[in-house]
Motif scaffolding. Sequence first.
Motif, PDB file in Angstrom:
ATOM      1  N   ALA A   1       0.836  -1.209   0.000  1.00 33.86           N
ATOM      2  CA  ALA A   1       0.000   0.000   0.000  1.00 33.86           C
ATOM      3  C   ALA A   1       0.864   1.250   0.000  1.00 33.86           C
ATOM      4  N   ALA A   2       1.957   1.221   0.754  1.00 33.19           N
ATOM      5  CA  ALA A   2       2.857   2.373   0.800  1.00 33.19           C
ATOM      6  C   ALA A   2       3.501   2.611  -0.569  1.00 33.19           C
ATOM      7  N   CYS A   3       3.899   1.551  -1.229  1.00 33.46           N
ATOM      8  CA  CYS A   3       4.488   1.691  -2.568  1.00 33.46           C
ATOM      9  C   CYS A   3       3.468   2.236  -3.561  1.00 33.46           C
ATOM     10  N   ASP A   4       2.226   1.792  -3.448  1.00 31.00           N
ATOM     11  CA  ASP A   4       1.174   2.302  -4.340  1.00 31.00           C
ATOM     12  C   ASP A   4       0.962   3.801  -4.114  1.00 31.00           C
ATOM     13  N   ALA A   5       0.980   4.215  -2.856  1.00 28.89           N
ATOM     14  CA  ALA A   5       0.825   5.647  -2.560  1.00 28.89           C
ATOM     15  C   ALA A   5       1.961   6.447  -3.176  1.00 28.89           C
ATOM     16  N   ALA A   6       3.178   5.915  -3.113  1.00 27.44           N
ATOM     17  CA  ALA A   6       4.329   6.614  -3.695  1.00 27.44           C
ATOM     18  C   ALA A   6       4.211   6.693  -5.222  1.00 27.44           C
ATOM     19  N   ARG A   7       3.801   5.610  -5.841  1.00 27.31           N
ATOM     20  CA  ARG A   7       3.651   5.619  -7.301  1.00 27.31           C
ATOM     21  C   ARG A   7       2.594   6.623  -7.748  1.00 27.31           C
ATOM     22  N   SER A   8       1.555   6.784  -6.954  1.00 26.61           N
ATOM     23  CA  SER A   8       0.446   7.652  -7.362  1.00 26.61           C
ATOM     24  C   SER A   8       0.859   9.109  -7.510  1.00 26.61           C
ATOM     25  N   VAL A   9       1.969   9.491  -6.892  1.00 32.04           N
ATOM     26  CA  VAL A   9       2.433  10.879  -7.008  1.00 32.04           C
ATOM     27  C   VAL A   9       3.799  10.942  -7.697  1.00 32.04           C
ATOM     28  N   GLU A  10       4.148   9.864  -8.413  1.00 28.11           N
ATOM     29  CA  GLU A  10       5.417   9.810  -9.151  1.00 28.11           C
ATOM     30  C   GLU A  10       6.584  10.129  -8.220  1.00 28.11           C
ATOM     31  N   TYR A  11       6.581   9.445  -7.080  1.00 33.55           N
ATOM     32  CA  TYR A  11       7.548   9.764  -6.027  1.00 33.55           C
ATOM     33  C   TYR A  11       8.984   9.503  -6.470  1.00 33.55           C
ATOM     34  N   LEU A  12       9.895  10.289  -5.893  1.00 31.77           N
ATOM     35  CA  LEU A  12      11.315  10.176  -6.206  1.00 31.77           C
ATOM     36  C   LEU A  12      12.106  10.341  -4.909  1.00 31.77           C
ATOM     37  N   GLY A  13      12.918   9.352  -4.577  1.00 36.04           N
ATOM     38  CA  GLY A  13      13.768   9.453  -3.402  1.00 36.04           C
ATOM     39  C   GLY A  13      13.269   8.609  -2.244  1.00 36.04           C
ATOM     40  N   ALA A  14      13.641   9.013  -1.042  1.00 35.26           N
ATOM     41  CA  ALA A  14      13.229   8.314   0.179  1.00 35.26           C
ATOM     42  C   ALA A  14      12.016   9.023   0.768  1.00 35.26           C
ATOM     43  N   GLY A  15      11.025   8.253   1.140  1.00 37.42           N
ATOM     44  CA  GLY A  15       9.822   8.824   1.748  1.00 37.42           C
ATOM     45  C   GLY A  15       9.215   7.844   2.722  1.00 37.42           C
ATOM     46  N   THR A  16       8.267   8.338   3.497  1.00 37.62           N
ATOM     47  CA  THR A  16       7.630   7.506   4.512  1.00 37.62           C
ATOM     48  C   THR A  16       6.126   7.665   4.443  1.00 37.62           C
ATOM     49  N   VAL A  17       5.418   6.545   4.369  1.00 32.84           N
ATOM     50  CA  VAL A  17       3.964   6.546   4.366  1.00 32.84           C
ATOM     51  C   VAL A  17       3.511   6.083   5.755  1.00 32.84           C
ATOM     52  N   GLU A  18       2.700   6.912   6.410  1.00 35.83           N
ATOM     53  CA  GLU A  18       2.313   6.655   7.787  1.00 35.83           C
ATOM     54  C   GLU A  18       0.884   6.126   7.869  1.00 35.83           C
ATOM     55  N   PHE A  19       0.702   5.155   8.766  1.00 36.31           N
ATOM     56  CA  PHE A  19      -0.596   4.511   8.946  1.00 36.31           C
ATOM     57  C   PHE A  19      -0.959   4.424  10.425  1.00 36.31           C
ATOM     58  N   LEU A  20      -2.261   4.427  10.692  1.00 38.36           N
ATOM     59  CA  LEU A  20      -2.776   4.012  11.993  1.00 38.36           C
ATOM     60  C   LEU A  20      -3.193   2.558  11.866  1.00 38.36           C
ATOM     61  N   VAL A  21      -2.778   1.742  12.829  1.00 37.34           N
ATOM     62  CA  VAL A  21      -3.115   0.329  12.818  1.00 37.34           C
ATOM     63  C   VAL A  21      -3.810  -0.006  14.126  1.00 37.34           C
ATOM     64  N   SER A  22      -4.912  -0.686  14.041  1.00 36.35           N
ATOM     65  CA  SER A  22      -5.666  -1.060  15.229  1.00 36.35           C
ATOM     66  C   SER A  22      -4.914  -2.114  16.024  1.00 36.35           C
ATOM     67  N   ASP A  23      -4.716  -1.850  17.322  1.00 37.28           N
ATOM     68  CA  ASP A  23      -4.051  -2.817  18.179  1.00 37.28           C
ATOM     69  C   ASP A  23      -4.881  -4.103  18.296  1.00 37.28           C
ATOM     70  N   ALA A  24      -6.202  -3.925  18.262  1.00 36.54           N
ATOM     71  CA  ALA A  24      -7.091  -5.089  18.389  1.00 36.54           C
ATOM     72  C   ALA A  24      -7.227  -5.855  17.081  1.00 36.54           C
ATOM     73  N   ALA A  25      -7.017  -5.154  15.954  1.00 30.76           N
ATOM     74  CA  ALA A  25      -7.156  -5.798  14.641  1.00 30.76           C
ATOM     75  C   ALA A  25      -5.976  -5.373  13.771  1.00 30.76           C
ATOM     76  N   PRO A  26      -4.812  -5.986  13.970  1.00 32.47           N
ATOM     77  CA  PRO A  26      -3.594  -5.556  13.272  1.00 32.47           C
ATOM     78  C   PRO A  26      -3.676  -5.617  11.755  1.00 32.47           C
ATOM     79  N   ASP A  27      -4.655  -6.358  11.215  1.00 36.27           N
ATOM     80  CA  ASP A  27      -4.744  -6.446   9.760  1.00 36.27           C
ATOM     81  C   ASP A  27      -5.483  -5.254   9.162  1.00 36.27           C
ATOM     82  N   GLU A  28      -5.976  -4.328   9.994  1.00 32.52           N
ATOM     83  CA  GLU A  28      -6.648  -3.121   9.519  1.00 32.52           C
ATOM     84  C   GLU A  28      -5.714  -1.932   9.680  1.00 32.52           C
ATOM     85  N   PHE A  29      -5.508  -1.185   8.613  1.00 35.66           N
ATOM     86  CA  PHE A  29      -4.666   0.005   8.705  1.00 35.66           C
ATOM     87  C   PHE A  29      -5.291   1.136   7.913  1.00 35.66           C
TER      88      PHE A  29
END
Length: 666
Positions: free
Chosen positions: A260-288
């Motif tokens: 998902a992070a790579c897809d977000a970077a591609r969507s803006v024609e990203y170049l270089g090092a970047g960080t995609v930040e997510f909130l993840v549920s402690d009770a449901a780690p598969d949801e972000f």
Amino acid sequence: MGMFDRVLVANRGEIAVRVIRTLKRLGVHAIAVYSDADADAPHVALADEAVRIGPAAASESYLDPTRIVRAALETGAQAIHPGYGFLSENAAFGRACADAGIVFVGPGALALEVMGDKIRAKRHVEASGVPVVPGVSEPDATDDELLDAAPHVGFPILVKPSAGGGGKGMQVARDQSELEHALPAARRVARAAFGDDTLLLERFVERPRHIEVQVLADAHGNVIHLGERECSLQRRHQKVVEEAPSPLLDAATRARIGAAACDAARSVEYLGAGTVEFLVSDAAPDEFFFIEMNTRLQVEHPVTELVTGVDLVEQQLRIAAGETLAIAQDDVRMTGHAIEARVYAESPERGFLPSTGDVIAWRAPSGEGVRVDAGIREGQRITADYDPMIAKVIAHGSDRAEALDRLDAALAATVLLGVETNIAFLRTLLAHPDVRAGHLDTGLIDRLPEAAAAGAPADAATDASADPASDPLERVARAARERDARAAAAGDHAWRSARGWRIAVSDAGSPGSESGDGDRSTVATAADGTVWVHLDGRTGAFARLDRRAALDARLALLERGGSADPELRAPMPGSVTTLLVADGDPVAAGQAVLAIEAMKMEHRVTATVAGVARIRVAVGEQVARDQVVARVEPAAERDEAGPAASDDRPRDDAHDAAVPNASHQE
């Protein structure tokens, strides 16, 4: 194009030092810039060349694109590395570099513009199918419109400035009444910090995990991720401890969130090092849920470097120079575990307010798996002009438990005297059972008991604490004072005239050996007579006893009958940003009277008693720590004696309910 020959680093402190080290390893001529406050800073000494760019104020130096570009042109720099913070995510600066024929070591204009605006970024990724937190992100929404929309979002609500980062201006409102007060405060901070007071609302996810993914993308269509970092240990939205990998995610979720992070970077024609930040549920780690994308290097990048073996700054430079990524996704391996602790110049005992002072002793830790990124030196002045983070201590181990143990030992061995820091707090935090077990969330620190939040060591609650003279730190300090007195009596001119000194305590006759605490100590005396001691992983500051001041304070307390001090004092050195009441206005106990900003943080000074406010400062005025900024005349005092003049006596209790907005480059 090939690797650059000359690169200018448009930053300061530890990140400038860290970037310059990679430049020198690659054989690239490193050019530093500095303000008047940083003329003797370590990054200036380390660079091959340095250029003065203005006075201490960041707005007239590190935040001035014209001065930075001019310095690059004058020194023949082919590229500018912005570090993080300052101009690193400024689209206008990126364009200015391009217009001057200089490579900006960062992403292109599309990524900077889209991801630099939280509202636009959220809409952008949502349209691509990335899950986002429910909220309101209308750029032109008024306070009334946001208040009307709030019930549809659902409380609690997080108020966030759209244009900024680092948690600055963020506030949590748990009901409509709190939101009414949070909106104008957030707009004020956003306007001052970013020049844009646009706000967005998001559902505040209770007990969330903050997990971010490191991505690399080149100009040839290659995008990879280097795994995730857990950044859930935060205080008021500001990261404190970060680690890689997250103890929460399994391999399948790691792959999904990385994709998902790579897809977000591609969507803006990203170049270089970047960080995609997510909130993840402690009770449901598969949801972000997508939060934002930081289009630059992160403060916490060392933990990723330690577990992957990839130098992210080198990759940034090679990508900016037009090279193809030499790393494929299948090449990425995460080995062991790494944890980073941010060392701030702040006072946990005073509500984590920023602190200033002269560094009179500095010794970085070392040892297997230990890395220190710092930009300080002995004799350096820590001022209120810049961010309070002064160093990062990072540890790598074969597993999480070993990394935690190594980090704690490294923090215990870190000697930093002359300015208050959060090191004791960091060690207390690392020892917390939930932290050791990996049961983390972004509210853990704010839920700690007051003593733990202030950094009280786990072994401090002993009988010895009842008798200061039996405290080893106190014994060392007393021995140092006795040595000082003997030297002064003997006419030792150098000893008496020195503005600061440092001794190692030993059992065999070295200075201070009367303490009997062996050669484990570092002791230094500041110019104001305060004795600073580091012993067995603990640090203490022992102020010179001023008997007259102590007597005056006791008399003032007696005169007030033991009541709270009506004198309102600045909790920190800084600038008055706003007056929340006018001179002569009635105020209630606990009511905010004015706000002071320093080191990118705003703090409210509140009335300790009910009465009439007498304001002693003006907006924009620079104030010193403990300076009287206002006085509240209690009703009884006004009725019996009329307005009372301030006598600037020391206060006996903290009156300021400081409400710092999370600061920092991140």
